[in-house]
Design an enzyme around this catalytic site. Structure first.
Site, PDB file in Angstrom:
ATOM      1  N   ASP A 181     -19.920  -0.049 -36.374  1.00 39.46           N
ATOM      2  CA  ASP A 181     -18.598   0.556 -36.176  1.00 39.46           C
ATOM      3  C   ASP A 181     -17.477  -0.452 -35.955  1.00 39.46           C
ATOM      4  O   ASP A 181     -16.306  -0.098 -36.085  1.00 39.46           O
ATOM      5  CB  ASP A 181     -18.631   1.512 -34.969  1.00 39.46           C
TER       6      ASP A 181
ATOM      7  N   GLU B 190       1.196   3.784   2.040  1.00 43.09           N
ATOM      8  CA  GLU B 190       1.903   4.136   3.270  1.00 43.09           C
ATOM      9  C   GLU B 190       3.194   3.343   3.416  1.00 43.09           C
ATOM     10  O   GLU B 190       4.236   3.885   3.794  1.00 43.09           O
ATOM     11  CB  GLU B 190       1.004   3.872   4.486  1.00 43.09           C
TER      12      GLU B 190
ATOM     13  N   HIS C 228       0.830  -1.198   0.000  1.00 39.52           N
ATOM     14  CA  HIS C 228       0.000   0.000   0.000  1.00 39.52           C
ATOM     15  C   HIS C 228       0.871   1.258   0.000  1.00 39.52           C
ATOM     16  O   HIS C 228       2.084   1.204   0.212  1.00 39.52           O
ATOM     17  CB  HIS C 228      -0.937  -0.012   1.201  1.00 39.52           C
TER      18      HIS C 228
ATOM     19  N   ARG D 240     -11.513   4.513 -20.531  1.00 39.45           N
ATOM     20  CA  ARG D 240     -11.450   3.059 -20.663  1.00 39.45           C
ATOM     21  C   ARG D 240     -10.402   2.468 -19.722  1.00 39.45           C
ATOM     22  O   ARG D 240     -10.577   1.377 -19.186  1.00 39.45           O
ATOM     23  CB  ARG D 240     -11.138   2.667 -22.106  1.00 39.45           C
TER      24      ARG D 240
ATOM     25  N   ARG E  16      -5.291   1.285 -25.322  1.00 41.75           N
ATOM     26  CA  ARG E  16      -4.063   1.185 -26.120  1.00 41.75           C
ATOM     27  C   ARG E  16      -2.820   1.009 -25.264  1.00 41.75           C
ATOM     28  O   ARG E  16      -1.807   0.513 -25.738  1.00 41.75           O
ATOM     29  CB  ARG E  16      -3.916   2.424 -27.008  1.00 41.75           C
TER      30      ARG E  16
ATOM     31  N   ALA F 199     -20.540  10.758 -27.800  1.00 40.53           N
ATOM     32  CA  ALA F 199     -19.966  11.781 -28.679  1.00 40.53           C
ATOM     33  C   ALA F 199     -21.030  12.213 -29.671  1.00 40.53           C
ATOM     34  O   ALA F 199     -21.723  11.375 -30.261  1.00 40.53           O
ATOM     35  CB  ALA F 199     -18.745  11.226 -29.415  1.00 40.53           C
TER      36      ALA F 199
END
Length: 336
Positions: free
Chosen positions: A200, A52, A50, A184, A207, A154
């Site tokens: 589409d 810390e 973690h 993403r 990526r 969009a």
């Protein structure tokens, strides 16, 4: 530097692991001694040390008598790693500054109490809102058992996402598409409708090859997992077909049990209408290209049945407007 500056430094460290830690939260920490940062650390990924612990290791002997600033309350129980509270006590830390309390009711405040019982002063709430913001998906999942849902769309300035025959590449510019990659990388699962897949053929990938790839969910009533192999030959997608608000809620519950803390929905318009009407969307992010497509048969950003009145409109709170490249991004939280 002020206490706020040190916490902001810890926040920047936490963000370095964006998209890497799920189902754990993003956490950063800095160790401060004599007004100097002597140790830095953040949680890299689930199962590893973690924030810390990494910061204390970086500080070494300088941790004794120092302060530590951590964006989230230190854990107090054994999980895949030992409790951070004990590491802080063993290091000889004098004061602990915390951004946000652990949202898990089973843990909330317990870490602070353990530290105080060990004689360590604790201060909570430094940059509280910012510390909670970077983990809004994790906090939502912990409290509800369901993933936090963002609907990203969009569109053109006149609210179109495609021509009448489905042409939609590319509405927005490269900078906005870069923002989609960022989302993403953040999410554990990404969802689109079956029509979007057929028209589409999106890859729905991140990526960044070092980042985990999100689970691909295809909302369709005409394709099954076998049919999806034509579009996703690596068998990375699965078909879903909820048809009522209750079934959508059941789906979220199932995804939550799979440790999916964040779900990104990318359209199309009919899916957008369905999830909005089902009440499962927590936040919208609409990317608007400054172009006008026109056409009464061009596809709208949100389809579905015609509303009977303006009182059926979905309302937003805490909305924000950003300019990204040549496009405008409007985001906000749905008022439910």
């Amino acid at each position: 530097m002020t206490t706020e500056n040190y916490m902001l430094e810890a926040l920047e460290l936490a963000k370095k692991a964006w998209g890497q830690t799920s189902p754990n939260p993003l956490v950063g920490a800095v160790v401060v001694k004599d007004n100097n940062i002597v140790g830095r650390g953040y949680h890299h990924r689930a199962g590893e040390a973690h924030a810390e612990v990494n910061a204390l290791r970086d500080a070494g002997k300088n941790a004794c008598g120092a302060d530590i600033y951590v964006t989230l309350e230190p854990c107090s129980t054994f999980g895949r790693t030992p409790p951070c509270t004990q590491a802080i006590i063993d290091a000889g830390i004098k004061r602990v500054f915390v951004g946000s309390v652990d949202p898990n009711p089973a843990h909330a405040g317990k870490g602070l109490k353990i530290l105080e019982q060990a004689g360590i002063e604790t201060v909570c709430g430094i940059e509280k809102d910012a510390c909670a913001k970077i983990n809004e998906a994790f906090f939502s999942w912990i409290s509800s058992g369901k993933p936090f849902v963002i609907l990203k769309m969009a569109m053109t300035l006149d609210g179109k996402i495609a021509t009448a025959d489905g042409q939609s590449k590319w509405i927005t510019g490269s900078a906005a598409r870069g923002r989609v990659q960022y989302l993403r990388k953040w999410c554990d699962a990404v969802m689109v409708g079956g029509e979007t897949v057929r028209k589409d053929r999106p890859g729905l990938t991140v990526r960044d090859t070092d980042a985990p790839q999100a689970i691909k969910l295809i909302a369709t009533r005409s394709m099954d997992d076998k049919d999806l192999l034509e579009y996703f030959p690596d068998n990375s997608a699965r078909a879903i077909s909820p048809s009522s608000p209750a079934q959508w809620q059941d789906l979220l519950t199932e995804l939550g049990k799979e440790n999916i803390t964040a779900l990104l929905i990318e359209g199309g318009g009919e899916l957008a209408a369905e999830v909005l009407n089902a009440g499962i969307v927590d936040k919208i992010e609409f990317h608007i290209a400054l172009k006008i497509l026109g056409g009464k048969d061009s596809r709208p950003v949100v389809g579905g049945k015609n509303p009977l009145g303006l009182d059926e409109a979905k309302l937003l709170r805490d909305y924000k407007l950003e300019i990204v490249g040549d496009d405008v991004i409007i985001s906000g939280y749905l008022i439910k």
